[in-house]
Write a protein that holds these residues in place. Structure first.
Motif, PDB file in Angstrom:
ATOM      1  N   PRO A 136       0.823  -1.210   0.000  1.00 47.58           N
ATOM      2  CA  PRO A 136       0.000   0.000   0.000  1.00 47.58           C
ATOM      3  C   PRO A 136       0.859   1.262   0.000  1.00 47.58           C
ATOM      4  O   PRO A 136       1.966   1.284   0.541  1.00 47.58           O
ATOM      5  CB  PRO A 136      -0.786  -0.105   1.317  1.00 47.58           C
ATOM      6  N   CYS A 137       0.337   2.296  -0.613  1.00 50.21           N
ATOM      7  CA  CYS A 137       0.927   3.628  -0.481  1.00 50.21           C
ATOM      8  C   CYS A 137      -0.187   4.655  -0.592  1.00 50.21           C
ATOM      9  O   CYS A 137      -1.028   4.580  -1.498  1.00 50.21           O
ATOM     10  CB  CYS A 137       1.984   3.882  -1.552  1.00 50.21           C
ATOM     11  N   ILE A 138      -0.187   5.583   0.351  1.00 57.63           N
ATOM     12  CA  ILE A 138      -1.167   6.666   0.390  1.00 57.63           C
ATOM     13  C   ILE A 138      -0.409   7.970   0.614  1.00 57.63           C
ATOM     14  O   ILE A 138       0.535   8.016   1.400  1.00 57.63           O
ATOM     15  CB  ILE A 138      -2.190   6.466   1.526  1.00 57.63           C
ATOM     16  N   MET A 139      -0.810   9.024  -0.097  1.00 60.26           N
ATOM     17  CA  MET A 139      -0.210  10.344   0.114  1.00 60.26           C
ATOM     18  C   MET A 139      -1.315  11.375   0.283  1.00 60.26           C
ATOM     19  O   MET A 139      -2.287  11.389  -0.487  1.00 60.26           O
ATOM     20  CB  MET A 139       0.681  10.743  -1.058  1.00 60.26           C
ATOM     21  N   LYS A 140      -1.122  12.228   1.262  1.00 59.52           N
ATOM     22  CA  LYS A 140      -2.061  13.319   1.506  1.00 59.52           C
ATOM     23  C   LYS A 140      -1.282  14.629   1.653  1.00 59.52           C
ATOM     24  O   LYS A 140      -0.315  14.699   2.401  1.00 59.52           O
ATOM     25  CB  LYS A 140      -2.868  13.062   2.791  1.00 59.52           C
ATOM     26  N   TRP A 141      -1.733  15.655   0.934  1.00 61.29           N
ATOM     27  CA  TRP A 141      -1.145  16.998   1.033  1.00 61.29           C
ATOM     28  C   TRP A 141      -2.218  17.960   0.542  1.00 61.29           C
ATOM     29  O   TRP A 141      -2.321  18.219  -0.647  1.00 61.29           O
ATOM     30  CB  TRP A 141       0.121  17.079   0.193  1.00 61.29           C
ATOM     31  N   PRO A 142      -3.064  18.465   1.439  1.00 63.46           N
ATOM     32  CA  PRO A 142      -4.218  19.253   1.010  1.00 63.46           C
ATOM     33  C   PRO A 142      -3.886  20.432   0.102  1.00 63.46           C
ATOM     34  O   PRO A 142      -4.683  20.760  -0.784  1.00 63.46           O
ATOM     35  CB  PRO A 142      -4.810  19.732   2.351  1.00 63.46           C
ATOM     36  N   ALA A 143      -2.718  21.036   0.299  1.00 63.31           N
ATOM     37  CA  ALA A 143      -2.353  22.189  -0.520  1.00 63.31           C
ATOM     38  C   ALA A 143      -2.023  21.823  -1.954  1.00 63.31           C
ATOM     39  O   ALA A 143      -1.980  22.705  -2.820  1.00 63.31           O
ATOM     40  CB  ALA A 143      -1.153  22.912   0.108  1.00 63.31           C
ATOM     41  N   GLN A 144      -1.806  20.531  -2.230  1.00 61.32           N
ATOM     42  CA  GLN A 144      -1.319  20.170  -3.550  1.00 61.32           C
ATOM     43  C   GLN A 144      -1.968  18.924  -4.158  1.00 61.32           C
ATOM     44  O   GLN A 144      -2.135  18.839  -5.362  1.00 61.32           O
ATOM     45  CB  GLN A 144       0.201  19.941  -3.497  1.00 61.32           C
ATOM     46  N   ILE A 145      -2.346  17.951  -3.345  1.00 63.33           N
ATOM     47  CA  ILE A 145      -2.839  16.678  -3.877  1.00 63.33           C
ATOM     48  C   ILE A 145      -4.364  16.662  -3.882  1.00 63.33           C
ATOM     49  O   ILE A 145      -4.990  16.873  -2.832  1.00 63.33           O
ATOM     50  CB  ILE A 145      -2.303  15.497  -3.042  1.00 63.33           C
ATOM     51  N   PRO A 146      -4.996  16.420  -5.024  1.00 64.24           N
ATOM     52  CA  PRO A 146      -6.452  16.304  -5.058  1.00 64.24           C
ATOM     53  C   PRO A 146      -6.925  15.165  -4.153  1.00 64.24           C
ATOM     54  O   PRO A 146      -6.298  14.111  -4.086  1.00 64.24           O
ATOM     55  CB  PRO A 146      -6.751  15.981  -6.527  1.00 64.24           C
ATOM     56  N   ALA A 147      -8.021  15.366  -3.486  1.00 66.86           N
ATOM     57  CA  ALA A 147      -8.509  14.381  -2.522  1.00 66.86           C
ATOM     58  C   ALA A 147      -9.292  13.268  -3.196  1.00 66.86           C
ATOM     59  O   ALA A 147     -10.002  13.483  -4.182  1.00 66.86           O
ATOM     60  CB  ALA A 147      -9.387  15.066  -1.472  1.00 66.86           C
ATOM     61  N   GLY A 148      -9.121  12.050  -2.659  1.00 64.38           N
ATOM     62  CA  GLY A 148     -10.014  10.957  -2.976  1.00 64.38           C
ATOM     63  C   GLY A 148      -9.852  10.340  -4.347  1.00 64.38           C
ATOM     64  O   GLY A 148     -10.837   9.910  -4.944  1.00 64.38           O
ATOM     65  N   TRP A 149      -8.625  10.276  -4.861  1.00 61.04           N
ATOM     66  CA  TRP A 149      -8.494   9.605  -6.153  1.00 61.04           C
ATOM     67  C   TRP A 149      -7.537   8.422  -6.061  1.00 61.04           C
ATOM     68  O   TRP A 149      -6.737   8.308  -5.144  1.00 61.04           O
ATOM     69  CB  TRP A 149      -8.076  10.584  -7.254  1.00 61.04           C
ATOM     70  N   ILE A 150      -7.657   7.524  -7.019  1.00 61.21           N
ATOM     71  CA  ILE A 150      -6.880   6.295  -7.065  1.00 61.21           C
ATOM     72  C   ILE A 150      -5.892   6.397  -8.213  1.00 61.21           C
ATOM     73  O   ILE A 150      -6.269   6.727  -9.345  1.00 61.21           O
ATOM     74  CB  ILE A 150      -7.788   5.067  -7.277  1.00 61.21           C
ATOM     75  N   CYS A 151      -4.619   6.108  -7.937  1.00 56.35           N
ATOM     76  CA  CYS A 151      -3.582   6.142  -8.960  1.00 56.35           C
ATOM     77  C   CYS A 151      -3.178   4.712  -9.310  1.00 56.35           C
ATOM     78  O   CYS A 151      -2.727   3.960  -8.446  1.00 56.35           O
ATOM     79  CB  CYS A 151      -2.363   6.924  -8.470  1.00 56.35           C
ATOM     80  N   ASN A 152      -3.324   4.352 -10.575  1.00 57.29           N
ATOM     81  CA  ASN A 152      -2.956   3.022 -11.037  1.00 57.29           C
ATOM     82  C   ASN A 152      -1.640   3.001 -11.815  1.00 57.29           C
ATOM     83  O   ASN A 152      -1.318   1.988 -12.447  1.00 57.29           O
ATOM     84  CB  ASN A 152      -4.081   2.455 -11.924  1.00 57.29           C
ATOM     85  N   ARG A 153      -0.897   4.092 -11.781  1.00 58.94           N
ATOM     86  CA  ARG A 153       0.385   4.152 -12.457  1.00 58.94           C
ATOM     87  C   ARG A 153       1.441   3.372 -11.675  1.00 58.94           C
ATOM     88  O   ARG A 153       1.345   3.182 -10.457  1.00 58.94           O
ATOM     89  CB  ARG A 153       0.838   5.593 -12.635  1.00 58.94           C
ATOM     90  N   LEU A 154       2.481   2.981 -12.382  1.00 58.02           N
ATOM     91  CA  LEU A 154       3.575   2.202 -11.817  1.00 58.02           C
ATOM     92  C   LEU A 154       4.484   3.123 -11.008  1.00 58.02           C
ATOM     93  O   LEU A 154       5.087   4.052 -11.556  1.00 58.02           O
ATOM     94  CB  LEU A 154       4.348   1.562 -12.963  1.00 58.02           C
ATOM     95  N   THR A 155       4.572   2.884  -9.690  1.00 58.01           N
ATOM     96  CA  THR A 155       5.356   3.732  -8.797  1.00 58.01           C
ATOM     97  C   THR A 155       6.082   2.865  -7.778  1.00 58.01           C
ATOM     98  O   THR A 155       5.763   1.697  -7.592  1.00 58.01           O
ATOM     99  CB  THR A 155       4.452   4.749  -8.076  1.00 58.01           C
ATOM    100  N   SER A 156       7.061   3.470  -7.087  1.00 59.68           N
ATOM    101  CA  SER A 156       7.923   2.678  -6.199  1.00 59.68           C
ATOM    102  C   SER A 156       8.477   3.535  -5.080  1.00 59.68           C
ATOM    103  O   SER A 156       8.542   4.772  -5.185  1.00 59.68           O
ATOM    104  CB  SER A 156       9.074   2.077  -7.026  1.00 59.68           C
ATOM    105  N   GLY A 157       8.942   2.845  -4.044  1.00 60.87           N
ATOM    106  CA  GLY A 157       9.616   3.537  -2.947  1.00 60.87           C
ATOM    107  C   GLY A 157      10.846   4.306  -3.394  1.00 60.87           C
ATOM    108  O   GLY A 157      11.233   5.289  -2.750  1.00 60.87           O
ATOM    109  N   ILE A 158      11.479   3.896  -4.486  1.00 60.79           N
ATOM    110  CA  ILE A 158      12.654   4.622  -4.972  1.00 60.79           C
ATOM    111  C   ILE A 158      12.283   5.992  -5.534  1.00 60.79           C
ATOM    112  O   ILE A 158      13.163   6.837  -5.749  1.00 60.79           O
ATOM    113  CB  ILE A 158      13.435   3.818  -6.031  1.00 60.79           C
TER     114      ILE A 158
END
Length: 484
Positions: free
Chosen positions: A316-338
């Motif tokens: 799992p990975c979740i990111m929250k930043w009200p000033a910049q990240i739109p709320a309540g959406w799902i990202c299906n792109r390929l991402t990693s801890g790196i």
């Protein structure tokens, strides 16, 4: 030692599908990076967990973005954490598996950590919880750009007393050849953890320290790396949460960690920092499923911790930043801890290391640009430089190799690890869009994709090597080594 990284963090972003366009006057945010231990893909109620609830973590996902195709850089602790802190595949910097106590091994001092990047641009930094990137003095957090450190230098099972110590017991049988488990405050050992009662207090102690750190930061931005010891066996849980779930100690521990994260969020909110605080929540690797009821869930993905099938590294990975990240959406792109290091560097206007890293700045993606594609390929390394697989946004190609597996093995429910076995795979191609459980080899249907992915493996072998093919990479850098 660094090269200038041109940040897009303060540029305006048009948020696709959102009602607001963020302004260009955003200040550098506070950053809280929460890293769980051995929490699997299915261990949150928002990802299907049963028998307990994680309302505070779930709320993060409702108020930010949840990633469904996010990967730890390794299926084991130290290697994964090295990738998170440096932005490199851990084999590029010669960190493999879980570093044992008193081995003299750690991340080389020439590698640059997130903490060093943000500290250089004026951030106050702290790490609370599990470190596991080298336990000798030169590898400890205060020597890696952190101002404060409170926690354990490695996993909580790396003590002499094994997995079966009960609350109220003072163990005397040293069943493992391990040193006593130290709790550090700064560069000094505050105490040694010698009983389960003392382990049971860790989550609460960590939480109190983290909250105190947050409340002390009023004059300049901060970076808090909160690396929970939980939910790693032997699963210490305080009396407040013991017996509260329907999933035994594991469910109790998840409930306590969710409480802890709720307290951190409350502190951020009460200090007026919520709007401009970036919170990142993830896990170091998949669930350790041979511990049965003392372990988490891979959410139906194949295999688990220590394995490069999806259950070992998709987390799992979740990111929250009200000033910049739109709320309540799902990202299906390929991402990693790196990707965390280059993204944070972009956000704070920091400098990337001179040395090559593998991660990508995903700030455009988390800001709402859903067409942004961070990676053409992600790679799966295991053991000591064993390149097992590569994936793109649809296919995963597995190369021939011997691997550890839990398939067909009965887990233990008594707190001890159940058996594992070894198996061999030949070349195999999986369509992760239709078959995330990696059950159906379809290489005969897509020969062109097999050849394309083989070429991608060749590129990485030349850089970082592949012990499966007995190839040494030309870009592998050494780990740190202290003579003993």
């Amino acid at each position: 030692m660094y090269k200038l990284f041109i940040s897009m963090a303060l540029s305006p972003f048009v948020v696709m599908g959102a009602e607001k366009v963020h302004k260009s006057s955003i200040k550098r945010p506070n950053i809280i990076l929460i890293n769980m231990d051995d929490m699997g893909y299915g261990d949150l109620t928002v990802t299907g967990a049963q028998g307990y609830s994680t309302p505070n973590i779930d709320q993060l996902s409702f108020e930010g973005v949840r990633f469904t195709q996010f990967y730890s850089s390794s299926s084991v602790s130290s290697a994964s954490r090295a990738g998170l802190m440096t932005g490199c595949y851990p084999n590029r910097i010669s960190i493999y598996g879980a570093i044992k106590p008193e081995t003299g091994i750690g991340v080389h001092p020439d590698e640059i950590f997130i903490s060093q990047i943000v500290k250089e641009v004026g951030y106050t930094t702290a790490v609370v919880g599990k470190w596991h990137l080298g336990s000798e003095f030169g590898y400890l957090p205060l020597q890696r750009g952190f101002d404060e450190y409170f926690g354990l230098p490695y996993s909580n099972d790396m003590w002499p007393y094994g997995y079966l110590v009960r609350p109220g017991e003072v163990p005397t049988d040293r069943v493992m050849k391990r040193p006593e488990l130290p709790l550090f405050n700064g560069n000094k050992i505050e105490k040694y953890i010698k009983t389960m009662d003392e382990q049971n207090s860790l989550t609460e102690l960590y939480t109190k320290y983290a909250i105190d750190f947050i409340r002390r930061q009023q004059n300049k931005p901060f970076f808090l790396y909160f690396a929970h010891t939980m939910v790693h066996v032997p699963l210490p849980v305080s009396d407040k949460f013991r017996g509260k779930s329907e999933q035994g100690l594991f469910g109790d521990a998840m409930m306590e960690v969710d409480w802890s994260i709720g307290e951190v969020l409350k502190a951020v909110r009460e200090t007026g920092m919520e709007e401009n605080t970036l919170i990142i929540f993830t896990s170091d690797n998949g669930a350790w499923i041979n511990f049965g009821m003392r372990a988490g869930s891979t959410g139906g993905l194949r295999d688990a911790k220590h394995v490069t099938y999806e259950g070992g590294q998709r987390v799992p990975c979740i990111m929250k930043w009200p000033a910049q990240i739109p709320a309540g959406w799902i990202c299906n792109r390929l991402t990693s801890g790196i990707d965390i290091l280059p993204t944070i560097a972009a956000i704070v206007g920091g400098k990337l290391p001179e040395r090559k890293i593998d991660g990508v700045n995903i700030l455009p993606l988390i800001s709402g640009n859903k067409d942004f594609k961070p990676h053409d390929y992600l790679y799966y390394y295991d053991q000591k430089n064993q390149l097992d697989a590569v994936r793109d946004e649809r296919f995963k190609l597995v190369e021939p190799h011997l691997y550890i597996t839990y398939d067909g093995m009965l887990p233990h429910d008594d707190g001890t690890p159940g058996p594992r076995t070894k198996a061999y795979t030949d070349w195999a191609l999986y369509d992760l869009r239709r078959d995330p459980g990696e059950r159906y080899d379809i290489k005969s249907l897509y020969p062109e994709d097999v050849e394309r992915l083989k070429q991608a493996l060749d590129v990485m072998r030349k850089q970082c090597g592949d012990s499966n093919m007995r190839i040494k990479g030309g870009e592998v850098r050494p780990a740190g080594k202290v003579s003993r």
